[in-house]
Design a protein around this motif. Structure first.
Motif, PDB file in Angstrom:
ATOM      1  N   THR A   1      -6.203  -0.537  -8.937  1.00 16.48           N
ATOM      2  CA  THR A   1      -5.702   0.483  -8.190  1.00 16.48           C
ATOM      3  C   THR A   1      -5.967   1.958  -8.845  1.00 16.48           C
ATOM      4  O   THR A   1      -6.315   3.129  -8.111  1.00 16.48           O
ATOM      5  CB  THR A   1      -4.191   0.373  -7.395  1.00 16.48           C
ATOM      6  OG1 THR A   1      -4.092  -1.018  -7.320  1.00 16.48           O
ATOM      7  CG2 THR A   1      -4.014   1.401  -6.287  1.00 16.48           C
TER       8      THR A   1
ATOM      9  N   TYR B   1      -6.581  -3.817  -4.852  1.00 13.83           N
ATOM     10  CA  TYR B   1      -6.216  -4.696  -5.752  1.00 13.83           C
ATOM     11  C   TYR B   1      -6.834  -5.660  -6.674  1.00 13.83           C
ATOM     12  O   TYR B   1      -6.204  -5.952  -7.637  1.00 13.83           O
ATOM     13  CB  TYR B   1      -4.701  -5.161  -5.240  1.00 13.83           C
ATOM     14  CG  TYR B   1      -3.574  -4.345  -4.506  1.00 13.83           C
ATOM     15  CD1 TYR B   1      -2.771  -3.468  -5.381  1.00 13.83           C
ATOM     16  CD2 TYR B   1      -4.117  -3.968  -3.293  1.00 13.83           C
ATOM     17  CE1 TYR B   1      -2.263  -2.417  -4.495  1.00 13.83           C
ATOM     18  CE2 TYR B   1      -3.243  -3.062  -2.703  1.00 13.83           C
ATOM     19  CZ  TYR B   1      -2.428  -2.172  -3.146  1.00 13.83           C
ATOM     20  OH  TYR B   1      -1.716  -1.421  -2.581  1.00 13.83           O
TER      21      TYR B   1
ATOM     22  N   ASP C   1       0.700  -1.325   0.009  1.00 10.07           N
ATOM     23  CA  ASP C   1       0.106  -0.093   0.084  1.00 10.07           C
ATOM     24  C   ASP C   1       0.896   1.211  -0.175  1.00 10.07           C
ATOM     25  O   ASP C   1       0.708   2.281  -0.651  1.00 10.07           O
ATOM     26  CB  ASP C   1      -0.792   0.203   1.415  1.00 10.07           C
ATOM     27  CG  ASP C   1      -2.057  -0.961   0.936  1.00 10.07           C
ATOM     28  OD1 ASP C   1      -2.042  -1.594   0.225  1.00 10.07           O
ATOM     29  OD2 ASP C   1      -2.896  -1.054   1.967  1.00 10.07           O
TER      30      ASP C   1
ATOM     31  N   THR D   1      -8.052   3.459  -1.556  1.00 12.82           N
ATOM     32  CA  THR D   1      -7.379   3.312  -2.791  1.00 12.82           C
ATOM     33  C   THR D   1      -6.456   2.291  -2.779  1.00 12.82           C
ATOM     34  O   THR D   1      -5.956   1.825  -3.916  1.00 12.82           O
ATOM     35  CB  THR D   1      -6.582   4.686  -3.336  1.00 12.82           C
ATOM     36  OG1 THR D   1      -5.813   5.141  -2.255  1.00 12.82           O
ATOM     37  CG2 THR D   1      -7.774   5.837  -3.617  1.00 12.82           C
TER      38      THR D   1
END
Lengths: 285, 286
Positions: A250, A268, A230, A265
């Protein structure tokens, strides 16, 4: 228990006018059982780095450690290491040289001295492991398989020596979506059920990114980003300035967030994205 | 009167079997009828082994049909004497540029095809210069190709084709070996050649994101054309794509899941901005 490097530097053709620094003081660690992605533009040193991890290249300076043992400490150590770290090259099926799938997969265990039943057992296990029915495939000619099947045979050839670490260089190149999915499932399975540590170097990471714990970014031979997934993919600007892209899902979530929606956000795969947008709908609409 | 589009490539009842391939029950190409028009950008998608590469090789006269025929600007690909003419009007770009670059400098590589046409050296020089400028390779002309980046190498390969002043460029997964910026570089180049110079593009790819650059998309399965239509229709028909083990782009797949969850989204969402816009309208309405 890990694979790690310390200030790994590699210069091709040192001391000549053609000397080129491919790696510059690269230091990282991948913990046992983790999945790491290695990304970076072409020519950033990814393949050079990978070839150090099982001793195919010798560093100009710096060290590679496996389980805290330097792999350059002795020849015996290097041999031990090559059995534990399996390397799958780019387009591995281009290096096929045997008449049958069995012989192709048997090459490494045969070199380790296995014969007869134990050899057959390790070949059969490896083929079944990658989802190819050993009875059905063992006598076929490797060149008459589909691209996806060839790739699986190449991976079986590496799994036949039961490595603890699997390193793959651009493993999905040239595969169709079904082939990519199959390979993805295999890697997920090897990692979760056998705790095999996996390092994948790739430009096409939409599928494999869902497995990754750690992402490393190389640029001009330097490790410019290294961290949890991340953290790395949150830095879109930096990645784009390096000529890299985000995973498609993403990127889509970040585009939605950029339009003013409150969404997470660090996402994946499609199912996560679906749930996140569902939650957003309840909150905002 | 409506002007009839000019046909560049025409396949008629085209069939191809690989010699000695008794293991494959079906043909590699199994009765294909199709045309490619001048200035068209056509993407070909399909699972591994569906015949995509074989079809390109048949268009380029690298393979001769086992049945039926291929006409390139009206010339049959089995006409041996005309094969150089066919390859000049339809050049091919392969997956790995390293397999296609032959010379020791970029300049010589671009000139390679022209030299084989025995053109006067002044004309060769002029064309190489023009093409290099067109593809922004002018600063690299004296560089050895093997030291270029992947995207640059692929652009050199395209320049070599472009110097022959082709009507059509055939590309077999031209970005498979490239990083994201190399991919963008090649796709932008090809799109510009198509839009600005009317060169037809036939682009074989495994990536729906790349097929979305095309005007028209063709789906191959087991050597047959199973779908053929505008990109926004073919690439948003998920049920069809999934039935051939193909995928849609991330946004197409996600939009379909959201529709299942009761989002009222337009049917032909192909790009991120379209989904973002739809979500924005959603918000305004509620």
């Amino acid at each position: 228990m890990s694979i790690r490097t310390e200030k790994l530097t590699h210069i091709y053709m040192p001391g000549t006018p053609f000397a080129a620094e491919a790696l510059n003081e690269v230091t990282f660690e991948i913990k046992k059982g983790r999945v790491a992605l290695l990304i970076g533009p072409s020519g950033s040193g990814k393949s050079t780095l990978i070839q150090h991890l099982n001793g195919l290249l010798k560093p100009t300076s710096g060290q590679v450690y496996f389980d805290d043992q330097s792999i350059q400490s002795s020849k015996a150590e290097l041999l031990r290491l090559r059995r534990k770290i399996g390397l799958v090259f780019q387009m591995p099926e281009e290096q096929f040289f045997s008449e049958t799938v069995f012989d192709e997969v048997a090459f490494a265990p045969r070199n380790l001295g296995l014969t007869d039943e134990s050899l057959a057992e390790s070949v059969y296990n490896a083929l079944n492991r990658v989802g190819l029915n050993a009875e059905e495939f063992k006598d076929r000619h490797p060149f008459n398989l589909s691209s996806g099947q060839k790739r699986l045979v190449a991976i079986a050839a590496v799994l036949s020596i039961k490595p603890e670490v699997l390193i793959l260089d651009e493993p999905t190149a040239g595969l169709d979506p079904a082939g990519r999915q199959k390979l993805f499932n295999l890697l997920a399975d090897l990692n979760s059920n056998e705790a095999i540590t996996i390092l994948i170097s790739t430009h096409h990471f939409d599928e494999v990114v869902t497995l990754a714990d750690q992402v490393m970014v190389l640029k001009d031979g330097r490790l410019v980003m290294d961290g949890p997934r991340d953290q790395v993919f949150n830095n879109r600007e930096k990645l784009e300035s390096l000529g890299l892209a985000l995973p498609s899902v993403t990127e889509l979530m970040q585009d939605i967030a950029a339009a003013g929606f409150q969404v997470k956000t660090g996402i994946y795969n499609l199912e996560e994205a679906r749930r996140e947008i569902g939650r957003m709908k309840e909150r905002q609409f | 009167m409506v002007k009839k589009p000019e046909i560049i490539i025409e396949a008629k009842a085209l069939e191809f079997n690989y010699p000695g391939d008794s293991l494959n029950r079906s043909s590699a190409i199994n009765g294909i009828d199709m045309t490619v028009n001048r200035g068209e950008y056509l993407a070909i998608i399909g699972p591994n082994g569906s015949g995509k590469t074989t079809l390109l090789k048949l268009f380029n006269a690298l393979l001769a049909p086992s049945g039926g025929e291929v006409l390139v600007e009206g010339i049959s690909t089995v006409d041996h004497e005309k094969v150089p003419l066919i390859r000049r009007s339809c050049g091919m770009i392969f997956q790995n540029p390293d397999n296609q670059l032959v010379a020791t400098t970029v300049e010589e590589d671009i000139a390679f095809g022209l030299e084989n046409l025995a053109l006067p050296s002044a004309e060769i020089r002029q064309r190489v210069t023009e093409v290099a400028q067109r593809l922004h390779l002018d600063k690299l002309l004296l560089h050895p190709p093997h030291l270029l980046s992947g995207g640059e190498k692929q652009r050199v390969a395209i320049a070599g084709i472009l110097a022959m002043q082709p009507r059509c460029i055939l590309m077999d997964e031209p970005t498979a070996m490239l990083d994201p910026s190399g991919r963008r570089e090649v796709l932008d180049t090809v799109k510009a050649l198509n839009r600005e110079e009317g060169i037809a593009i036939i682009h074989v790819t495994h990536f729906p994101e790349e097929a979305a650059h095309a005007d028209r998309v063709l789906v191959l399965n087991q050597g047959e054309v199973v779908e053929d239509g505008p990109a926004e229709i073919i690439l948003t028909d998920l049920e069809m794509l999934h039935s051939y083990n193909l995928q849609g782009t991330a946004v197409v797949e996600l939009a379909a899941l959201l529709r299942q969850d009761g989002f009222n989204l337009p049917t032909r969402i192909l790009h991120n901005r379209e989904l973002v816009n739809s979500l924005c309208q959603y918000e305004r309405k509620s």
